[in-house]
Design a protein around this motif. Structure first.
Motif, PDB file in Angstrom:
ATOM      1  N   ARG A   5      36.131  49.412  36.922  1.00 18.46           N
ATOM      2  CA  ARG A   5      35.172  49.901  38.004  1.00 18.46           C
ATOM      3  C   ARG A   5      34.164  48.988  38.346  1.00 18.46           C
ATOM      4  O   ARG A   5      34.128  47.840  37.845  1.00 18.46           O
ATOM      5  N   PRO A   6      33.537  49.003  39.531  1.00 18.81           N
ATOM      6  CA  PRO A   6      32.407  47.896  39.839  1.00 18.81           C
ATOM      7  C   PRO A   6      31.497  47.763  38.650  1.00 18.81           C
ATOM      8  O   PRO A   6      31.274  48.485  37.903  1.00 18.81           O
ATOM      9  N   PRO A   7      30.606  46.915  39.027  1.00 18.15           N
ATOM     10  CA  PRO A   7      29.576  46.299  38.068  1.00 18.15           C
ATOM     11  C   PRO A   7      28.443  47.513  37.976  1.00 18.15           C
ATOM     12  O   PRO A   7      28.446  48.182  38.993  1.00 18.15           O
ATOM     13  N   ALA A   8      27.775  47.697  36.893  1.00 19.47           N
ATOM     14  CA  ALA A   8      26.802  48.796  36.794  1.00 19.47           C
ATOM     15  C   ALA A   8      25.672  48.438  37.742  1.00 19.47           C
ATOM     16  O   ALA A   8      25.566  47.176  37.993  1.00 19.47           O
ATOM     17  N   PRO A   9      24.810  49.426  38.155  1.00 23.68           N
ATOM     18  CA  PRO A   9      23.784  49.021  38.832  1.00 23.68           C
ATOM     19  C   PRO A   9      22.927  47.835  38.237  1.00 23.68           C
ATOM     20  O   PRO A   9      22.083  47.073  38.904  1.00 23.68           O
ATOM     21  N   THR A  41      36.609  26.728  40.171  1.00 18.68           N
ATOM     22  CA  THR A  41      37.274  27.758  40.203  1.00 18.68           C
ATOM     23  C   THR A  41      38.780  27.652  39.748  1.00 18.68           C
ATOM     24  O   THR A  41      39.068  28.452  39.035  1.00 18.68           O
ATOM     25  N   ALA A  42      39.401  26.509  40.065  1.00 15.36           N
ATOM     26  CA  ALA A  42      40.674  26.494  39.766  1.00 15.36           C
ATOM     27  C   ALA A  42      40.971  26.331  38.255  1.00 15.36           C
ATOM     28  O   ALA A  42      41.956  26.441  37.469  1.00 15.36           O
ATOM     29  N   ASP A  43      39.822  25.922  37.329  1.00 19.20           N
ATOM     30  CA  ASP A  43      39.912  25.684  36.160  1.00 19.20           C
ATOM     31  C   ASP A  43      39.368  26.633  35.158  1.00 19.20           C
ATOM     32  O   ASP A  43      39.380  26.877  33.940  1.00 19.20           O
ATOM     33  N   GLN A  44      39.072  27.879  35.730  1.00 19.32           N
ATOM     34  CA  GLN A  44      38.312  29.227  35.036  1.00 19.32           C
ATOM     35  C   GLN A  44      39.536  29.817  34.623  1.00 19.32           C
ATOM     36  O   GLN A  44      40.663  30.018  34.908  1.00 19.32           O
ATOM     37  N   PRO A  45      39.049  30.890  33.700  1.00 22.25           N
ATOM     38  CA  PRO A  45      40.007  31.833  33.196  1.00 22.25           C
ATOM     39  C   PRO A  45      40.383  32.759  34.199  1.00 22.25           C
ATOM     40  O   PRO A  45      39.712  33.209  34.904  1.00 22.25           O
ATOM     41  N   THR A  46      41.536  33.418  34.039  1.00 19.56           N
ATOM     42  CA  THR A  46      42.175  34.222  35.093  1.00 19.56           C
ATOM     43  C   THR A  46      41.920  35.795  34.556  1.00 19.56           C
ATOM     44  O   THR A  46      42.092  36.769  35.490  1.00 19.56           O
ATOM     45  N   ARG A  47      41.477  35.781  33.539  1.00 20.17           N
ATOM     46  CA  ARG A  47      41.086  37.305  33.214  1.00 20.17           C
ATOM     47  C   ARG A  47      39.708  37.620  33.653  1.00 20.17           C
ATOM     48  O   ARG A  47      38.466  36.979  33.443  1.00 20.17           O
ATOM     49  N   LEU A  48      39.513  38.918  33.960  1.00 15.31           N
ATOM     50  CA  LEU A  48      38.371  39.554  34.408  1.00 15.31           C
ATOM     51  C   LEU A  48      37.438  39.673  33.071  1.00 15.31           C
ATOM     52  O   LEU A  48      37.697  40.100  32.072  1.00 15.31           O
ATOM     53  N   PHE A  49      35.940  39.289  33.341  1.00 12.30           N
ATOM     54  CA  PHE A  49      35.017  39.549  32.449  1.00 12.30           C
ATOM     55  C   PHE A  49      34.503  40.933  32.607  1.00 12.30           C
ATOM     56  O   PHE A  49      33.772  41.210  33.522  1.00 12.30           O
ATOM     57  N   GLN A  50      34.821  41.703  31.634  1.00 11.65           N
ATOM     58  CA  GLN A  50      34.270  43.276  31.544  1.00 11.65           C
ATOM     59  C   GLN A  50      33.101  43.375  30.845  1.00 11.65           C
ATOM     60  O   GLN A  50      32.909  42.556  29.735  1.00 11.65           O
ATOM     61  N   CYS A  51      32.638  44.490  31.068  1.00 13.58           N
ATOM     62  CA  CYS A  51      31.321  44.725  30.402  1.00 13.58           C
ATOM     63  C   CYS A  51      31.534  45.104  28.805  1.00 13.58           C
ATOM     64  O   CYS A  51      32.825  45.842  28.598  1.00 13.58           O
ATOM     65  N   HIS A  52      30.806  44.655  27.915  1.00 15.46           N
ATOM     66  CA  HIS A  52      31.029  44.969  26.614  1.00 15.46           C
ATOM     67  C   HIS A  52      30.618  46.297  26.106  1.00 15.46           C
ATOM     68  O   HIS A  52      30.814  46.671  24.916  1.00 15.46           O
ATOM     69  N   GLN A  53      30.296  47.188  27.009  1.00 19.71           N
ATOM     70  CA  GLN A  53      30.093  48.536  26.573  1.00 19.71           C
ATOM     71  C   GLN A  53      31.049  49.611  26.266  1.00 19.71           C
ATOM     72  O   GLN A  53      31.054  50.827  26.084  1.00 19.71           O
ATOM     73  N   ALA A  54      32.346  49.105  26.819  1.00 17.78           N
ATOM     74  CA  ALA A  54      33.469  49.828  26.802  1.00 17.78           C
ATOM     75  C   ALA A  54      34.716  49.093  26.134  1.00 17.78           C
ATOM     76  O   ALA A  54      34.726  47.745  26.597  1.00 17.78           O
ATOM     77  N   ASP A  55      35.633  49.731  25.366  1.00 18.45           N
ATOM     78  CA  ASP A  55      36.940  49.203  24.824  1.00 18.45           C
ATOM     79  C   ASP A  55      37.478  48.542  26.195  1.00 18.45           C
ATOM     80  O   ASP A  55      37.428  49.064  27.292  1.00 18.45           O
ATOM     81  N   ARG A  61      36.220  51.431  31.680  1.00 21.51           N
ATOM     82  CA  ARG A  61      35.590  49.896  31.759  1.00 21.51           C
ATOM     83  C   ARG A  61      35.182  49.338  33.103  1.00 21.51           C
ATOM     84  O   ARG A  61      35.630  50.014  34.153  1.00 21.51           O
ATOM     85  N   ARG A  62      34.350  48.591  33.158  1.00 18.76           N
ATOM     86  CA  ARG A  62      33.937  48.118  34.483  1.00 18.76           C
ATOM     87  C   ARG A  62      33.648  46.463  34.412  1.00 18.76           C
ATOM     88  O   ARG A  62      33.802  45.920  33.265  1.00 18.76           O
ATOM     89  N   LEU A  63      33.458  45.895  35.536  1.00 20.38           N
ATOM     90  CA  LEU A  63      32.987  44.528  35.562  1.00 20.38           C
ATOM     91  C   LEU A  63      31.787  44.360  35.044  1.00 20.38           C
ATOM     92  O   LEU A  63      30.867  45.092  35.050  1.00 20.38           O
ATOM     93  N   CYS A  64      31.570  43.028  34.334  1.00 20.30           N
ATOM     94  CA  CYS A  64      30.147  42.949  33.618  1.00 20.30           C
ATOM     95  C   CYS A  64      29.320  42.578  34.941  1.00 20.30           C
ATOM     96  O   CYS A  64      29.524  41.605  35.618  1.00 20.30           O
ATOM     97  N   ALA A  65      28.169  43.227  34.692  1.00 19.16           N
ATOM     98  CA  ALA A  65      27.171  43.023  35.957  1.00 19.16           C
ATOM     99  C   ALA A  65      26.585  41.689  35.843  1.00 19.16           C
ATOM    100  O   ALA A  65      26.154  41.033  36.805  1.00 19.16           O
ATOM    101  N   GLY A  66      26.292  41.075  34.589  1.00 13.38           N
ATOM    102  CA  GLY A  66      25.721  39.947  34.122  1.00 13.38           C
ATOM    103  C   GLY A  66      26.378  38.956  34.850  1.00 13.38           C
ATOM    104  O   GLY A  66      26.147  37.879  35.401  1.00 13.38           O
ATOM    105  N   TRP A  67      27.718  39.094  34.657  1.00 15.31           N
ATOM    106  CA  TRP A  67      28.742  38.041  34.831  1.00 15.31           C
ATOM    107  C   TRP A  67      28.949  37.793  36.467  1.00 15.31           C
ATOM    108  O   TRP A  67      28.868  36.615  36.819  1.00 15.31           O
ATOM    109  N   VAL A  68      29.063  38.864  37.194  1.00 15.56           N
ATOM    110  CA  VAL A  68      29.190  38.842  38.708  1.00 15.56           C
ATOM    111  C   VAL A  68      27.719  38.542  39.242  1.00 15.56           C
ATOM    112  O   VAL A  68      27.554  37.930  40.235  1.00 15.56           O
ATOM    113  N   GLY A  69      26.561  38.646  38.608  1.00 16.46           N
ATOM    114  CA  GLY A  69      25.378  38.596  38.882  1.00 16.46           C
ATOM    115  C   GLY A  69      24.770  37.076  38.803  1.00 16.46           C
ATOM    116  O   GLY A  69      24.070  36.373  39.536  1.00 16.46           O
ATOM    117  N   CYS A  70      25.341  36.403  37.588  1.00 18.67           N
ATOM    118  CA  CYS A  70      25.160  35.135  37.377  1.00 18.67           C
ATOM    119  C   CYS A  70      25.803  34.119  37.915  1.00 18.67           C
ATOM    120  O   CYS A  70      25.242  33.015  38.486  1.00 18.67           O
TER     121      CYS A  70
END
Length: 143
Positions: A5-9, A41-55, A61-70
């Motif tokens: 899911r999208p990042p939390a508010p 960009t080309a050297d970054q991990p290819t896996r999405l960074f998910q919020c730690h609040q869900a397995d 599961r959702r994208l980490c709001a801090g990750w996309v915000g930072c």
């Protein structure tokens, strides 16, 4: 079919990117993951960074709001790959690109990791409380 899911508010209360979260909540290797998204960009991990609040395999599961915000989401390789391989829907990708955190975040993954790792040797009571809360929520993560 994507279930992420999208990042939390707002970033969760234990998000390692938040400036107001105690240091020493997460394991050293969890903080090290944050640094890898600061590189070109080309050297970054290819896996999405998910919020730690869900397995990691949860339907909640959702994208980490801090990750996309930072980070500048337009330059996150994992988001680009996610849209190409179908692990992200267009609306989730767009939400990540447009996300602005209402909570102050560190300016980089390196800053967030440095802060988080600073308290590993002697975590505060708040850090311990958050770690216990996370272990109750997550069945697939060692803190």
């Amino acid at each position: 079919m994507s279930s992420i899911r999208p990042p939390a508010p707002r970033p969760c209360e234990s998000c390692p990117y938040r400036k107001d979260v105690a240091s020493g909540v997460w394991a050293r290797h969890e903080y090290e993951k944050l640094r890898r998204y600061d590189v070109q960009t080309a050297d970054q991990p290819t896996r999405l960074f998910q919020c730690h609040q869900a397995d990691s395999d949860s339907t909640n599961r959702r994208l980490c709001a801090g990750w996309v915000g930072c980070h500048d989401a337009a330059h996150l390789l994992a988001l680009r790959i996610g849209i190409l391989d179908g692990s992200l829907y267009d609306d989730t990708y767009q939400a990540a690109l447009e996300y602005v955190s209402p909570t102050p975040l560190f300016a980089s993954g390196n800053e967030a990791a440095d802060h988080g790792q600073a308290g590993l040797a002697d975590p505060s009571d708040d850090a311990k409380r958050l770690a216990v809360k996370i272990t109750r929520t997550r069945g697939d993560l060692a803190i």
